[in-house]
Scaffold this motif. Structure first.
Motif, mmCIF file in Angstrom:
data_model
loop_
_atom_site.group_PDB
_atom_site.id
_atom_site.type_symbol
_atom_site.label_atom_id
_atom_site.label_comp_id
_atom_site.label_asym_id
_atom_site.label_seq_id
_atom_site.Cartn_x
_atom_site.Cartn_y
_atom_site.Cartn_z
ATOM 1 N N SER A 1 0.831 -1.202 0.000
ATOM 2 C CA SER A 1 0.000 0.000 0.000
ATOM 3 C C SER A 1 0.869 1.257 0.000
ATOM 4 O O SER A 1 0.581 2.224 -0.714
ATOM 5 N N GLU B 1 2.298 1.758 -3.467
ATOM 6 C CA GLU B 1 1.256 2.273 -4.360
ATOM 7 C C GLU B 1 0.995 3.754 -4.086
ATOM 8 O O GLU B 1 0.849 4.562 -5.003
ATOM 9 N N TRP B 2 0.957 4.123 -2.809
ATOM 10 C CA TRP B 2 0.739 5.521 -2.435
ATOM 11 C C TRP B 2 1.893 6.404 -2.921
ATOM 12 O O TRP B 2 1.661 7.508 -3.422
ATOM 13 N N ASP C 1 3.792 5.891 -5.538
ATOM 14 C CA ASP C 1 3.612 6.055 -6.991
ATOM 15 C C ASP C 1 2.561 7.122 -7.284
ATOM 16 O O ASP C 1 2.742 7.969 -8.152
ATOM 17 N N TRP C 2 1.462 7.070 -6.560
ATOM 18 C CA TRP C 2 0.378 8.040 -6.745
ATOM 19 C C TRP C 2 0.869 9.455 -6.456
ATOM 20 O O TRP C 2 0.638 10.383 -7.231
ATOM 21 N N ALA C 3 1.558 9.640 -5.317
ATOM 22 C CA ALA C 3 2.022 10.969 -4.930
ATOM 23 C C ALA C 3 3.068 11.492 -5.911
ATOM 24 O O ALA C 3 3.049 12.680 -6.269
ATOM 25 N N GLU D 1 3.297 10.755 -9.064
ATOM 26 C CA GLU D 1 2.575 11.121 -10.290
ATOM 27 C C GLU D 1 1.946 12.506 -10.159
ATOM 28 O O GLU D 1 2.028 13.331 -11.071
ATOM 29 N N ILE D 2 1.341 12.783 -9.013
ATOM 30 C CA ILE D 2 0.730 14.095 -8.796
ATOM 31 C C ILE D 2 1.796 15.186 -8.782
ATOM 32 O O ILE D 2 1.620 16.250 -9.391
#
Length: 187
Positions: free
Chosen positions: A163, A166-167, A169-171, A173-174
Motif C-alpha cells: 500500500s 502504491e501511495w 507512486d500516486w504521490a 505522479e501528482i
C-alpha cells in the motif's frame, strides 16, 4: 509494556537467547512493533526478576557466555491474561515520514519526489524480504495454522508495504503533473 508480551510470546515457541529474540523480533514483528536490542535485554531482566522467565548461562570458550531464556508457567499465565483481557483501541499512528510529507509544500518538488522514491525503495525492499520470509515459514497450510497470528501479522506487513509503494507512486505522479503545470506555490 507490550514489549514484555511480545517477548513472552516469542518464548512460547522455544527457549532463546537475547540475541535470538532480537533477531526473531526483527523478522516477525518489525512491521507493527519496534524495539531496540537494549530495550529487549532490559525487559528480559525485568521478566526474570518477576519470575516470568528463567535463564540458564552456558559458558563458551571462544565467545561470551550464552544466556538462554525459557518462559515459566507464570509467564504463560500473564501472557494469556493479557491476550484475553483486550480492548480494541484506536490505532496510534506516529509516522515521521508522513510528518515530513505533510510539509512538502515547503520544499522543492524534486526534493519531495526524491524523498518518495527513497521511501518507495525502502518499502520495496521490506516487501521482498517479507515475501521471502513468508515463503520459508509457511510452506503448508499446517504451517500457517501452527503460527496463525504470526501469519496474519506478516500478511498485514506485506499489504502495508504494498500500500505504501502504491501511495508513493500516486504521490509522485501528482507531483510530476504539478511540475508540468507549474502549479507549485513558491516557498
Amino acid at each position: 509494556m507490550a514489549l514484555r508480551y511480545a517477548l513472552l510470546g516469542l518464548l512460547t515457541k522455544e527457549p532463546a537467547t537475547g540475541y535470538e529474540l532480537t533477531q526473531q523480533f526483527k523478522e516477525t514483528m518489525i512491521h507493527y512493533w519496534s524495539a531496540h536490542h537494549t530495550q529487549i535485554y532490559r525487559e528480559l531482566i525485568k521478566l526474570e526478576e518477576e519470575g516470568l522467565v528463567i535463564s540458564v548461562l552456558y559458558p563458551q570458550e571462544d565467545a561470551p557466555d550464552k544466556k538462554v531464556y525459557t518462559i515459566e508457567e507464570s509467564g504463560r499465565e500473564a501472557l494469556f491474561k493479557w491476550l484475553l483481557d483486550y480492548k480494541v483501541e484506536p490505532p496510534k499512528l506516529k509516522d515521521q515520514q508522513l510528518l515530513r510529507v505533510s510539509m512538502f509544500h515547503l520544499i522543492d518538488p524534486d526534493d519531495a519526489i526524491r524523498f518518495l522514491e527513497q521511501s518507495k525503495e525502502h518499502h520495496q525492499f521490506g516487501l521482498q524480504h517479507m515475501k521471502i520470509w513468508q515463503e520459508n515459514q509457511y510452506k503448508t497450510e499446517q504451517d500457517k495454522r501452527a503460527a496463525l497470528g504470526e501469519y496474519f501479522t506478516s500478511e498485514f506487513g506485506k499489504r502495508y508495504m504494498a500500500s505504501w509503494i502504491e501511495w508513493c507512486d500516486w504521490a509522485i505522479e501528482i507531483l510530476e503533473e504539478m511540475k508540468e503545470n507549474d502549479s507549485f506555490s513558491q516557498k
